[in-house]
Design a protein around this motif. Structure first.
Motif, short mmCIF file in Angstrom:
data_model
loop_
_atom_site.label_atom_id
_atom_site.label_comp_id
_atom_site.label_asym_id
_atom_site.label_seq_id
_atom_site.Cartn_x
_atom_site.Cartn_y
_atom_site.Cartn_z
N ILE A 103 6.46 -10.61 3.07
CA ILE A 103 6.01 -11.96 2.75
C ILE A 103 5.50 -11.97 1.30
CG2 ILE A 103 5.39 -12.61 5.10
CD1 ILE A 103 2.46 -12.08 4.39
N LYS A 104 5.53 -13.14 0.70
CA LYS A 104 5.02 -13.27 -0.66
C LYS A 104 3.54 -13.62 -0.61
CE LYS A 104 6.16 -15.13 -5.20
NZ LYS A 104 7.10 -15.98 -5.98
N CYS A 105 2.73 -12.81 -1.28
CA CYS A 105 1.28 -12.98 -1.24
C CYS A 105 0.71 -12.59 -2.61
CB CYS A 105 0.70 -12.11 -0.13
SG CYS A 105 -1.06 -12.23 0.09
N ASP A 106 -0.01 -13.51 -3.24
CA ASP A 106 -0.59 -13.23 -4.57
C ASP A 106 0.47 -12.77 -5.56
OD1 ASP A 106 -3.13 -13.88 -3.62
OD2 ASP A 106 -3.50 -11.81 -2.97
N ASN A 107 1.61 -13.48 -5.56
CA ASN A 107 2.72 -13.20 -6.48
C ASN A 107 3.35 -11.83 -6.30
OD1 ASN A 107 2.61 -15.74 -7.86
ND2 ASN A 107 0.79 -15.00 -8.94
N LYS A 108 3.12 -11.22 -5.14
CA LYS A 108 3.76 -9.94 -4.82
C LYS A 108 4.45 -10.06 -3.46
CE LYS A 108 0.20 -7.28 -4.90
NZ LYS A 108 -0.64 -6.05 -4.80
N LEU A 109 5.51 -9.27 -3.27
CA LEU A 109 6.13 -9.16 -1.96
C LEU A 109 5.45 -8.02 -1.20
CD1 LEU A 109 9.91 -9.65 -2.81
CD2 LEU A 109 8.43 -11.21 -1.56
N GLU A 110 4.77 -8.37 -0.13
CA GLU A 110 4.02 -7.40 0.65
C GLU A 110 4.80 -7.02 1.91
OE1 GLU A 110 1.26 -6.02 -0.22
OE2 GLU A 110 0.21 -7.36 -1.60
N LYS A 111 4.92 -5.73 2.14
CA LYS A 111 5.58 -5.23 3.34
C LYS A 111 4.57 -5.14 4.48
CE LYS A 111 8.06 -1.19 5.13
NZ LYS A 111 8.59 0.16 4.80
N ILE A 112 4.94 -5.71 5.63
CA ILE A 112 4.04 -5.70 6.79
C ILE A 112 4.80 -5.14 7.99
CG2 ILE A 112 2.68 -7.11 8.38
CD1 ILE A 112 2.25 -9.09 6.12
N ASN A 113 4.26 -4.12 8.60
CA ASN A 113 4.84 -3.55 9.81
C ASN A 113 4.43 -4.40 11.01
OD1 ASN A 113 6.04 -1.17 8.62
ND2 ASN A 113 3.96 -0.40 8.36
N PHE A 114 5.39 -4.68 11.88
CA PHE A 114 5.08 -5.44 13.09
C PHE A 114 3.93 -4.79 13.86
CE2 PHE A 114 9.60 -7.07 12.98
CZ PHE A 114 9.25 -8.40 12.80
N GLN A 115 3.92 -3.46 13.90
CA GLN A 115 2.92 -2.74 14.67
C GLN A 115 1.51 -2.96 14.13
OE1 GLN A 115 3.47 -1.31 17.54
NE2 GLN A 115 1.29 -0.81 17.72
N ASP A 116 1.39 -3.36 12.85
CA ASP A 116 0.07 -3.55 12.24
C ASP A 116 -0.48 -4.95 12.41
OD1 ASP A 116 0.10 -0.93 11.37
OD2 ASP A 116 0.90 -1.42 9.40
N VAL A 117 0.36 -5.89 12.86
CA VAL A 117 -0.08 -7.29 12.97
C VAL A 117 -0.99 -7.46 14.18
CG1 VAL A 117 0.66 -9.68 13.27
CG2 VAL A 117 2.02 -8.13 11.84
N LEU A 118 -2.17 -8.06 13.93
CA LEU A 118 -3.10 -8.38 15.01
C LEU A 118 -2.85 -9.79 15.53
CD1 LEU A 118 -6.41 -7.02 13.43
CD2 LEU A 118 -4.91 -5.85 15.06
N PHE A 119 -2.88 -10.75 14.59
CA PHE A 119 -2.59 -12.14 14.95
C PHE A 119 -2.24 -12.93 13.70
CE2 PHE A 119 -7.15 -11.95 14.19
CZ PHE A 119 -7.45 -13.13 13.52
N VAL A 120 -1.67 -14.11 13.91
CA VAL A 120 -1.28 -15.01 12.83
C VAL A 120 -2.04 -16.31 13.02
CG1 VAL A 120 0.63 -16.24 11.74
CG2 VAL A 120 1.01 -13.95 12.71
N GLU A 121 -2.56 -16.84 11.93
CA GLU A 121 -3.40 -18.04 11.99
C GLU A 121 -2.85 -19.12 11.05
OE1 GLU A 121 -8.12 -19.19 11.18
OE2 GLU A 121 -7.32 -17.22 10.60
N ALA A 122 -2.72 -20.34 11.56
CA ALA A 122 -2.29 -21.46 10.74
C ALA A 122 -3.47 -22.00 9.94
CB ALA A 122 -1.71 -22.57 11.62
N LEU A 123 -3.26 -22.20 8.61
CA LEU A 123 -4.31 -22.70 7.73
C LEU A 123 -3.74 -23.85 6.90
CD1 LEU A 123 -5.65 -19.27 6.39
CD2 LEU A 123 -6.72 -20.71 8.13
N GLN A 124 -3.71 -25.04 7.46
CA GLN A 124 -3.14 -26.21 6.79
C GLN A 124 -1.73 -25.91 6.27
OE1 GLN A 124 -6.19 -27.40 3.95
NE2 GLN A 124 -7.29 -28.52 5.52
N ASN A 125 -1.54 -25.79 4.96
CA ASN A 125 -0.20 -25.53 4.41
C ASN A 125 0.11 -24.04 4.28
OD1 ASN A 125 0.30 -28.28 4.11
ND2 ASN A 125 -0.68 -28.33 2.10
N TYR A 126 -0.78 -23.20 4.74
CA TYR A 126 -0.61 -21.76 4.61
C TYR A 126 -0.68 -21.08 5.97
CZ TYR A 126 -1.31 -22.43 -0.40
OH TYR A 126 -1.18 -22.83 -1.70
N VAL A 127 -0.33 -19.81 5.96
CA VAL A 127 -0.43 -18.99 7.16
C VAL A 127 -1.15 -17.71 6.79
CG1 VAL A 127 0.89 -17.56 8.78
CG2 VAL A 127 1.59 -19.91 8.35
#
Length: 233
Positions: free
Chosen positions: A131-155
């Motif tokens: 995902i793009k975050c702070d002008n960088k492409l960040e690699k995220i492992n599925f195994q590391d994800v705890l939860f996803v939260e909706a924040l108006q126009n962001y996630v």
């Protein structure tokens, strides 16, 4: 995602029609066309092909026989004037069976099925995403994800290491995450099922986080989380 296609049909007009249909679909790419299974076999040995448009009745070898001969066949959509082989084709795990003359609407229905199939299997094969975050492409492992939260126009993607905030739609993230590992529990939350520590009334507890469960989703959420693992007297 682009799907590389091969047309195998001994009728020039049939190949021409399929070629035109393929050219009109942005996610399809024509890898080649040929008039016999023998020529198709040679192409499959030298080029990556993900989808075959395969005629049934052809000289020397039928499409059914050709499919049986392939040790690791790509996805197959049969294109034929003969309805008699439909049952046999599906026994060989053909994706679809199109009867000539083939309308573009029917063609699109078949290739959308191919696209959906490949989407699901690519997600299952992958164990990470970017995902793009702070002008960088960040690699995220599925195994590391705890939860996803909706924040108006962001996630916000909460992981075992940190929180990543990105400009994505909540629905887009929900559709991408593997359904066997993640579940939507609230209009603003998706959780990793295996990261849930406890269930406290109408809340899920993941570490220090308390995540609400929507009333209208609670039965579905509880069934998936407990999944016959609830021991009771």
């Amino acid at each position: 995602m682009t799907i590389r296609c091969l047309i195998v049909d001994d009728e020039p007009l049939a190949r021409k029609g399929l070629k035109e249909y393929i050219e009109d679909v942005p996610f399809l790419e024509l890898a080649g066309e040929c008039d016999s299974p023998v020529k198709a076999a040679a192409i499959l040995q030298t080029q990556p092909v993900q989808l075959l448009f395969l005629d049934v009745q052809m000289p020397r070898m039928t499409g059914i026989e050709f499919l049986r001969s392939l040790p690791q066949p790509p996805l197959v959509i049969f294109t034929t004037a003969h309805p008699d082989y439909a049952v046999e084709s599906f026994e060989l795990n053909a994706l679809d069976y199109l009867l000539k003359p083939i309308s573009f609407e029917r063609f699109m229905k078949a290739v959308m099925k191919a696209r959906a199939y490949m989407d699901v299997h690519q997600k299952k094969d992958a164990d990470y995403f970017f995902i793009k975050c702070d002008n960088k492409l960040e690699k995220i492992n599925f195994q590391d994800v705890l939860f996803v939260e909706a924040l108006q126009n962001y996630v916000a993607v909460h992981t075992t290491q940190r929180k990543f905030t990105t400009y994505l739609t909540f629905k887009g993230v929900e559709e991408y995450l593997p359904a066997e590992r993640f579940i939507k529990v609230h209009k603003s939350f998706i959780v990793a099922v295996d990261k849930i520590d406890s269930i406290d009334g109408n809340e899920l507890v993941i570490g220090q986080h308390h995540i609400p469960i929507s009333r209208n989703l609670k039965d579905e959420v509880m069934e998936k989380i407990l999944n016959k693992r609830y021991l009771r007297r």
